[in-house]
Motif scaffolding. Structure first.
Motif, short mmCIF file in Angstrom:
data_model
loop_
_atom_site.label_atom_id
_atom_site.label_comp_id
_atom_site.label_asym_id
_atom_site.label_seq_id
_atom_site.Cartn_x
_atom_site.Cartn_y
_atom_site.Cartn_z
N GLN A 36 1.03 -0.90 -0.13
CA GLN A 36 0.08 -0.17 -0.26
C GLN A 36 0.69 1.30 -0.14
OE1 GLN A 36 -3.31 0.51 0.35
NE2 GLN A 36 -3.87 -2.13 0.20
N GLY A 37 0.14 1.76 -1.07
CA GLY A 37 1.13 3.31 -1.22
C GLY A 37 2.49 3.46 -1.78
N LEU A 38 2.79 2.68 -2.24
CA LEU A 38 3.80 2.69 -3.74
C LEU A 38 2.70 3.46 -4.70
CD1 LEU A 38 6.29 -0.86 -2.57
CD2 LEU A 38 6.38 2.02 -2.12
N PRO A 39 3.39 3.29 -5.65
CA PRO A 39 3.23 3.97 -6.87
C PRO A 39 3.14 2.40 -7.91
CG PRO A 39 5.83 4.28 -7.08
CD PRO A 39 5.64 3.80 -5.49
N LEU A 40 1.96 1.73 -6.93
CA LEU A 40 1.54 -0.13 -8.00
C LEU A 40 0.40 0.22 -7.77
CD1 LEU A 40 4.55 -1.61 -6.04
CD2 LEU A 40 5.13 -1.04 -8.17
N PHE A 63 -4.21 -17.08 -7.99
CA PHE A 63 -3.71 -16.39 -7.77
C PHE A 63 -2.49 -17.32 -7.91
CE2 PHE A 63 -5.38 -13.35 -4.76
CZ PHE A 63 -5.07 -11.93 -5.24
N HIS A 64 -2.23 -17.59 -8.38
CA HIS A 64 -1.51 -17.93 -9.60
C HIS A 64 0.10 -17.05 -10.00
CE1 HIS A 64 1.52 -20.18 -12.51
NE2 HIS A 64 0.61 -19.07 -13.53
N LEU A 65 -0.82 -16.19 -10.27
CA LEU A 65 0.47 -15.25 -10.10
C LEU A 65 -0.12 -13.85 -9.06
CD1 LEU A 65 0.71 -14.88 -14.33
CD2 LEU A 65 2.33 -15.97 -12.64
N TYR A 66 0.49 -13.30 -8.89
CA TYR A 66 1.10 -11.66 -8.45
C TYR A 66 1.13 -10.87 -9.11
CZ TYR A 66 -0.22 -8.18 -4.17
OH TYR A 66 -1.13 -7.21 -3.78
N VAL A 67 0.79 -10.02 -9.81
CA VAL A 67 1.00 -8.92 -11.16
C VAL A 67 1.14 -7.55 -10.49
CG1 VAL A 67 0.74 -8.31 -13.18
CG2 VAL A 67 0.79 -10.36 -12.94
N ILE A 68 1.88 -6.77 -9.97
CA ILE A 68 2.29 -5.41 -10.06
C ILE A 68 2.23 -4.72 -11.60
CG2 ILE A 68 2.32 -5.90 -7.53
CD1 ILE A 68 5.41 -5.30 -8.66
N GLN A 69 1.67 -3.72 -11.23
CA GLN A 69 2.14 -2.33 -12.67
C GLN A 69 2.37 -1.26 -11.84
OE1 GLN A 69 -0.30 -2.40 -16.48
NE2 GLN A 69 -1.84 -2.49 -14.64
N LEU A 70 3.32 -0.86 -12.27
CA LEU A 70 3.72 0.61 -12.16
C LEU A 70 3.04 1.36 -12.81
CD1 LEU A 70 7.57 -0.48 -13.37
CD2 LEU A 70 6.93 1.18 -11.18
N ASN A 71 2.67 2.08 -11.72
CA ASN A 71 2.12 3.76 -12.43
C ASN A 71 2.74 4.44 -12.94
OD1 ASN A 71 0.31 5.30 -12.53
ND2 ASN A 71 -0.71 5.48 -10.20
N PRO A 72 2.25 4.76 -13.84
CA PRO A 72 3.34 5.38 -14.82
C PRO A 72 2.67 6.92 -13.94
CG PRO A 72 1.81 4.57 -15.59
CD PRO A 72 1.66 4.18 -14.87
N THR A 73 1.89 7.70 -13.85
CA THR A 73 1.65 8.80 -14.02
C THR A 73 1.84 9.03 -11.77
OG1 THR A 73 -0.83 8.10 -12.60
CG2 THR A 73 -0.52 8.59 -14.88
N ALA A 74 2.67 8.06 -11.12
CA ALA A 74 3.02 8.42 -9.72
C ALA A 74 4.33 7.81 -9.54
CB ALA A 74 2.14 7.74 -9.18
N THR A 75 4.71 8.08 -10.59
CA THR A 75 6.23 7.10 -10.59
C THR A 75 7.49 7.38 -11.91
OG1 THR A 75 8.05 6.31 -9.82
CG2 THR A 75 6.06 4.57 -10.64
N GLU A 116 13.52 0.78 -3.35
CA GLU A 116 13.30 1.30 -5.56
C GLU A 116 12.67 2.42 -5.20
OE1 GLU A 116 15.63 0.08 -7.31
OE2 GLU A 116 16.16 -1.22 -5.60
N PHE A 117 11.77 2.74 -4.36
CA PHE A 117 11.08 3.98 -4.71
C PHE A 117 11.39 4.98 -3.15
CE2 PHE A 117 8.35 0.08 -6.39
CZ PHE A 117 7.99 0.94 -7.76
N VAL A 118 12.35 4.46 -2.35
CA VAL A 118 12.64 6.03 -1.75
C VAL A 118 12.65 7.05 -1.83
CG1 VAL A 118 14.69 6.00 0.26
CG2 VAL A 118 13.30 3.71 0.05
N ASP A 119 13.53 6.87 -3.46
CA ASP A 119 13.94 8.82 -3.17
C ASP A 119 12.91 8.96 -4.95
OD1 ASP A 119 16.14 7.95 -2.61
OD2 ASP A 119 17.44 7.07 -4.27
N ASP A 120 11.77 8.19 -4.76
CA ASP A 120 10.85 8.75 -6.08
C ASP A 120 10.14 9.94 -5.64
OD1 ASP A 120 9.70 7.80 -8.29
OD2 ASP A 120 8.77 7.06 -7.62
#
Ligand SMILES: *Cc1c(COP(=O)(O)O)cnc(C)c1O
Length: 387
Positions: free
Chosen positions: A279-283, A296-308, A383-387
């Motif tokens: 929660q709270g990451l740009p995902l 839940f064969h897969l757990y897919v995340i997407q980068l949210n390009p408007t937020a990172t 990975e998102f610390v400095d974002d």
């Protein structure tokens, strides 16, 4: 490396296989029908036809439904290539329906529009193949209504989805389809090493698939064209294949099937740990439709390009470097060189292409420890610390 997926093999799984090795039958013995019966009981289907892979099951399913030259099969572009290849094996053509951007399953709205167009040009599909992506069912009731309206058949590619539910029924019961296919490859929910199965409630389709699974040859006198000439006698009635499952594989399948609910419960636990910790990451985290219980064969995340500004390529690389076996599911099938050369797409597949740019599959499997989940989470946060 923490893998993205991994089988869970118990001592009883091992014992089951060893027992078959010590028995009289390594193939065509008692375990294949036993496994088929257990599959039917589990998902409430009339017939299960066990074969050597889901790819073979998809091929047999298409053949049983009469798919041939001049016909179209429509499927999702966000799937493994096997979902499309089975149409080409039959000499038919394939076309793709764009995905729903929230579930990543074939979009019912896009399908409905596309069918309306296809009806005008006289190019309606013979088969539509929904793929229950990551183990979450497509909206089968809506798909079923469209099948009645436009007269097409439905094969569910449920390679990801054994043990998952749609509207409180196990996927595979074929309430809304002609045939459902499972995969038992080791990265999937349960495994037989290699293996797959086609489930159906139709006696006729099951008979056809059984015949084609084993060279098109029958030993049952009631099915023969001529007279049975004796105990040795068999007849070839169609051009079939050797797509049979072995008894070692089926014994492993029987044993694994005992634990399918436990496997999925564990997968849900991993998913819910991720849901909370990311929660709270740009995902964009996996959306769950209220009609569905995903496997839940897969757990897919997407980068949210408007937020990172972090790109998929670099995130993937950094996670792999940190020993996290992330992966990407899938490269849109229509962009594969083999398909690009020959496809005549009749519509844009923007959601699929957009999804592909931003998607990463995180590790998820039944034996995953909270230490391992924690490591994945920690790396992502870093990975998102400095974002
Ligand atoms: C794995 C998979 C297949 C092929 O399964 P095999 O058993 O390896 O032949 C087909 N479709 C989808 C969606 C898959 O994930």
């Amino acid at each position: 490396m923490i893998p993205y997926g991994k089988q869970s093999i118990s001592q009883s799984d091992i014992d089951a296989v060893v027992d078959v090795l010590k028995s009289d039958w390594l193939t065509q013995g008692p375990f294949v029908p036993r496994f088929e019966n257990k599959l039917c009981e589990k998902v409430q289907a009339n017939h299960a036809v066990a074969v050597n892979s889901a790819t073979s099951a998809l091929h047999l399913a298409c053949l049983a439904l009469g798919l041939r030259e001049g016909d179209y099969l429509w499927t999702s572009p966000i799937t493994f290539v096997a979902s499309a290849n089975c149409a080409l094996y039959c000499g038919a053509q394939v076309d793709f329906v764009d995905i729903d951007p929230s579930t990543y399953n074939l979009s019912i709205e896009k399908l409905s529009d596309k069918l309306e167009e296809a009806e005008k040009s006289g190019k309606l599909p013979k088969i539509v193949m929904p793929v229950h992506f990551a183990g979450q069912s497509c909206e089968m009731d809506k798909l079923y209504s469209l099948a009645k309206k436009y007269d097409f058949k439905i094969i569910e590619d449920a390679s990801h989805a054994i043990g998952g539910k749609y509207k409180d029924h196990f996927i595979g019961g074929c309430q809304y389809s002609d045939i459902t296919v499972f995969s038992f490859h080791p990265v999937k929910i349960i495994t037989t090493g290699e293996g797959g199965a086609a489930l159906t409630n139709s006696d006729e389709l099951a008979d056809k698939m059984r015949l084609l699974r084993s060279h098109g040859v029958t030993r049952e006198s009631s099915k023969m064209a001529g007279q049975c000439q004796g105990g040795w006698y068999y007849e070839q009635l169609a051009l079939g294949f050797n797509y049979r499952m072995t008894d070692m594989e089926a014994a492993l399948g029987c044993s694994q099937l005992e634990r399918v609910d436990e496997f999925i419960k564990k997968r849900h636990e991993v998913a819910s740990q991720y849901n909370t910790a990311l929660q709270g990451l740009p995902l964009v985290l996996p959306y769950q439709h209220s009609d569905c219980y995903s496997s839940f064969h897969l757990y897919v995340i997407q980068l949210n390009p408007t937020a990172t500004s972090v790109q998929r390529q670099s995130l993937f690389h950094k996670l792999r470097e940190a020993g996290i076996g992330v992966n990407v599911h899938y490269i849109p099938v229509h962009t594969q060189p083999f398909y690009e050369k020959q496809l005549r797409l009749t519509g844009a597949l923007c959601h699929a292409e957009n999804y592909y740019r931003n998607a990463i599959s995180l590790p998820i499997y039944p034996d995953m420890t909270s230490l391992e989940t924690g490591k994945v989470v920690e790396c992502l946060h870093r990975e998102f610390v400095d974002d």
